[in-house]
Design an enzyme around this catalytic site. Structure first.
Site, mmCIF file in Angstrom:
data_model
loop_
_atom_site.group_PDB
_atom_site.id
_atom_site.type_symbol
_atom_site.label_atom_id
_atom_site.label_comp_id
_atom_site.label_asym_id
_atom_site.label_seq_id
_atom_site.Cartn_x
_atom_site.Cartn_y
_atom_site.Cartn_z
ATOM 1 N N GLU A 119 33.289 30.583 43.316
ATOM 2 C CA GLU A 119 31.997 30.072 42.664
ATOM 3 C C GLU A 119 31.710 28.452 42.968
ATOM 4 O O GLU A 119 30.426 27.864 43.133
ATOM 5 C CB GLU A 119 32.136 30.127 41.175
ATOM 6 C CG GLU A 119 32.089 31.703 40.784
ATOM 7 C CD GLU A 119 32.535 31.778 39.338
ATOM 8 O OE1 GLU A 119 33.760 31.517 38.987
ATOM 9 O OE2 GLU A 119 31.429 32.109 38.515
ATOM 10 N N GLU A 139 37.331 38.819 39.405
ATOM 11 C CA GLU A 139 37.470 38.741 38.012
ATOM 12 C C GLU A 139 37.638 39.878 37.102
ATOM 13 O O GLU A 139 37.967 40.213 36.096
ATOM 14 C CB GLU A 139 36.320 37.732 37.065
ATOM 15 C CG GLU A 139 36.545 36.297 37.414
ATOM 16 C CD GLU A 139 36.076 35.850 38.855
ATOM 17 O OE1 GLU A 139 35.811 36.714 39.847
ATOM 18 O OE2 GLU A 139 35.831 34.668 39.094
#
Ligand code: NAD
Length: 720
Positions: A119, A139
């Protein structure tokens, strides 16, 4: 381009270094082992990013990792469970600061950029990586979604990098739903990377950014991109329908991910980010994510064994397996896949032929499915040699015995191995139930004897119970645990108790399942209730799969627990109904239905069950699914508490790993001990006492269950 280094500045930080080169500020993350973007690191990184933004001499900002191998492994999972101090800076703040800045940001990735690391790279204008790098947003594997803008930036980026917007969105969803990382080449092809560097990655990243500036494209902020598609409602409906429909089946994060993706298309960036954050925070507190995170930590604990700090594992370079049956050949495949040459011995030439055919078919299938090249398959098959003489395995570092489950046969084999195989070799047994110490006594090297209990099918199941005998040396234990990791198994250490950890607990679940059908349920109801709870297979389907003959034999040898033994399985056994292998067990099987593997309800079994209830004088009653699940799972947790109390299992998390990887316990419920914790050990304990009064002494809570309940703690946190 020649880049002159004009300034090196060592900041008073051990986690981040900065260096300036001709208007380029290189920010190097140095937080071993994986450059986790912890709150502490972000607290240091935030002002560094702000300072770079404010510095007129800086044109380009490069992020990189200190050591090859890790750009960043992502957020620190421990941070999710704590409420941060109000002034703490997270990766979200760092990324927001980048978004506000007018510099050109480039990620120079050499190694893994995962989760928050990926990210951070997505927040940059450009991403350049070395060829061996991997990028991923895993995730979902922890029951979460990317929470630092990943769900908003990735769909925008990919939709803008592909001609057909919907393909980009699908690619982004797929990437986040599987949680699997992509290598640099794949990441470039999908549009996630801008360039794959040939030489040093920081130099390549700077060159790339300079070229973009020269080309008048200094900035390429994903937050400014938009996605236009009319197909979204259809896409998201399709995505929702491909995920297990009910949240209770473990799909909570997956459904939430589709919602977040919808926000990326429907909403302005800042609202999308806010939506992502809300979803993330809900998931972070969810039972499912807490369970996945528990398992993540439990797995990391497995190799920590008290008193073993000085033990060194022997390198296994050559292995042997005795017995070319179901298990032996499967075990040999594990060695072949790990590129450890393995020899297999069997006394029965037919079994050797069957074994060779199994290898050829199995690897042939892998080639057909394009999971392996023909050359690879050939090399693996050649890695397994079938031999007839113990002399041929004399120089093995480990021998795994997988002959019939008979003490006499095993003792003979171990006696012979002891004489034939080099004295420092480890002699391991795959026994499911026999006493490791008694087997060890048939050798002159009991310290080198240990149990390595693989699960069927051994080439697929990920669990390995390593069973320590009373004389097993620390070196034999360390070597077997390390072997587990080499073979890509979850190795769990168990004491030498009947049934070890997994099967010992399965006996208790079996007892309850059988009592439940005597009292009023039917096998199909019990199996359905357990599957609805999330088990891969119900207990009666499991009996039929493993074989009622196998359970019959084990029951004869099992030490008595004092609890009454149900007669139903014995009656089926006496009728020759051994399960799938004979076409009938608790269910009927028809070769024309589901290749003979689909369970068909059989009225003949129902009649036997009713007869047994009558013989016991039981008035059959309606039993709820809740009762079925509670009785089966609490029985597991109580036996788990016995094993912990007796020191057979080291930690509650070890037991959970056994049940997740060996017995199809639903991972989103964290395993039987974690599940008892989530229900509340006090509640479980009180229910057991009530059942003890109603059903008998087999519901006597284990001393540890009582102690944990009375202390008001949980198994996970219990301190006496
Ligand atoms: P199997 O009957 O399929 O195979 C046993 C093999 O051992 C046969 O091929 C037999 O010819 C060979 N054998 C017997 N005596 C021998 C000797 N003296 N020397 C060399 N070979 C000999 O049995 P299996 O299911 O593979 O089980 C093997 C072991 O693994 C048992 O101890 C069993 O309890 C254990 N185990 C089985 C399972 C399972 O689900 N099948 C799971 C875990 C552990």
């Amino acid at each position: 381009m020649h880049l002159l280094m004009i300034e090196t500045e060592a900041r008073p930080s051990s986690m981040i270094r900065t260096e300036d080169r001709s208007g380029v500020r290189i920010i190097t993350l140095d937080n071993p082992p994986v450059n986790a973007l912890s709150l502490k690191l972000c607290g240091e990184l935030f002002p560094i990013v702000e300072a770079a933004s404010a510095d007129p001499s800086v044109r380009i900002v490069v992020f990189t990792g200190a050591k090859p191998g890790f750009f960043s492994g992502g957020a620190d999972i421990n941070d999710f469970s704590q409420s941060p101090p109000p002034d703490a800076k997270s990766i979200r703040d760092v990324i927001a600061a980048i978004d506000k800045s007018d510099k050109t940001y480039v990620a120079a990735i050499d190694g893994n950029a995962l989760g928050g690391g990926c990210e951070l790279a997505l927040a940059c204008d450009y991403r350049v990586a070395s060829a061996t790098s991997k990028l991923g947003l895993p995730e979902i594997l922890l029951g979460l979604i990317p929470g630092a803008g990943g769900t908003q930036r990735l769909p925008r980026l990919l939709a803008n990098r592909t001609k057909i917007v919907e393909y980009g969105l699908q690619g982004a969803l797929q990437f986040m739903l599987t949680g699997q990382s992509k290598d640099a080449k794949q990441a470039k092809a999908m549009g996630l990377l801008d360039d794959v560097a040939e030489g040093p990655v920081v130099d390549a990243a700077i060159t790339f950014a300079e070229a973009k500036i020269a080309d008048r494209r200094p900035k390429c902020r994903i937050s400014e991109m938009t996605v236009k598609t009319g197909a979204l409602p259809f896409l998201s409906m399709q995505a929702h329908s491909m995920i297990p429909m009910t949240v209770a089946k473990g799909g909570q994060a997956a459904h939430a991910l589709v919602d977040a993706l919808e926000a990326a298309v429907d909403l302005d960036f800042k609202f999308g980010i806010a939506r992502e954050q809300r979803i993330f925070e809900t998931l972070a507190l969810s039972q499912q994510s807490l369970s996945y995170r528990h398992l993540f930590f439990a797995e990391r604990e497995l190799s920590k064994i008290p008193g073993m700090a000085d033990a060194t594992a022997t390198e296994i370079e050559k292995a042997a397996v005795v017995g070319a049956g179901t298990m032996g050949v499967g075990i040999a495949v594990n060695f072949a896949n790990a590129k450890i040459p393995v020899s297999v011995i069997d006394i029965n030439p037919e079994q050797v032929e069957r074994g060779k055919k199994f290898l050829a078919d199995m690897y042939g299938d892998q080639v057909k499915k394009k999971r392996m090249t023909e050359d690879e398959a050939k090399a693996r098959i050649e890695g397994v040699s079938f031999v007839t003489d113990y002399a041929a395995i004399a120089d093995s570092d480990i021998v795994v015995e997988a002959v019939f489950e008979s003490m006499a046969v095993k003792k003979d084999v171990f006696g012979a191995l002891d004489k034939a195989v080099k004295p420092e070799a480890i002699l391991a047994t795959n026994t499911s139930t026999l006493d490791i110490d008694a087997i060890a006594q048939s050798t002159s090297r009991p310290a080198q004897v240990i149990g390595t209990h693989f699960f069927a099918p051994a080439n697929i199941m990920q669990l390995l119970e390593v069973v320590r005998g009373k004389d097993s040396s620390p070196q034999a234990i360390a070597t077997s645990m390390k072997l587990g990791r080499t073979l890509k198994k979850k190795g769990v250490l168990s004491g030498n108790a009947f049934g070890f950890i997994g099967n010992r607990m399965f006996f208790d679940l079996s007892r309850e399942a059988n009592y439940l059908i005597e009292e009023g349920a039917l096998p199909q109801q019990v199996d359905k209730a357990m599957k609805d709870f999330g088990f891969a297979l119900g207990p009666f389907a499991t009996f039929d799969l493993s074989g009622l003959d196998v359970f019959h034999k084990i029951n004869l040898e099992a030490p008595s627990t004092g609890a009454r033994q149900s007669k139903i399985a014995d009656r089926l056994y006496e009728l020759g109904r051994y399960g799938q292998k004979t076409g009938a067990g608790f269910y009927r099987y028809d070769p024309a239905v589901g290749k003979g593997r689909e369970a068909i309800v059989d009225p003949a079994v129902e009649a036997i069950i009713h007869e047994e209830s009558a013989k016991l004088g039981i008035m059959r009653r309606v039993i709820s699914d809740e009762e079925i699940v509670a009785r089966c799972v609490y029985a597991l947790a109580n036996q788990g508490a016995v094993l912990l109390g007796d020191g057979v299992a080291l930690r509650p998390g070890d037991i959970d790993i056994v049940w997740i990887y060996g017995y199809g316990f639903p991972p989103f419920r964290g395993g039987p001990m974690w599940y008892a914790d989530t229900v509340g050990v006090k509640t479980v304990y009180a229910q057991m006492l009530e059942w003890k009064g109603r059903h008998g002494n087999h519901w006597e809570p284990a001393p540890l269950m009582k102690a944990v309940a009375e202390s008001g703690q949980s198994f996970a946190t219990y301190k006496a």
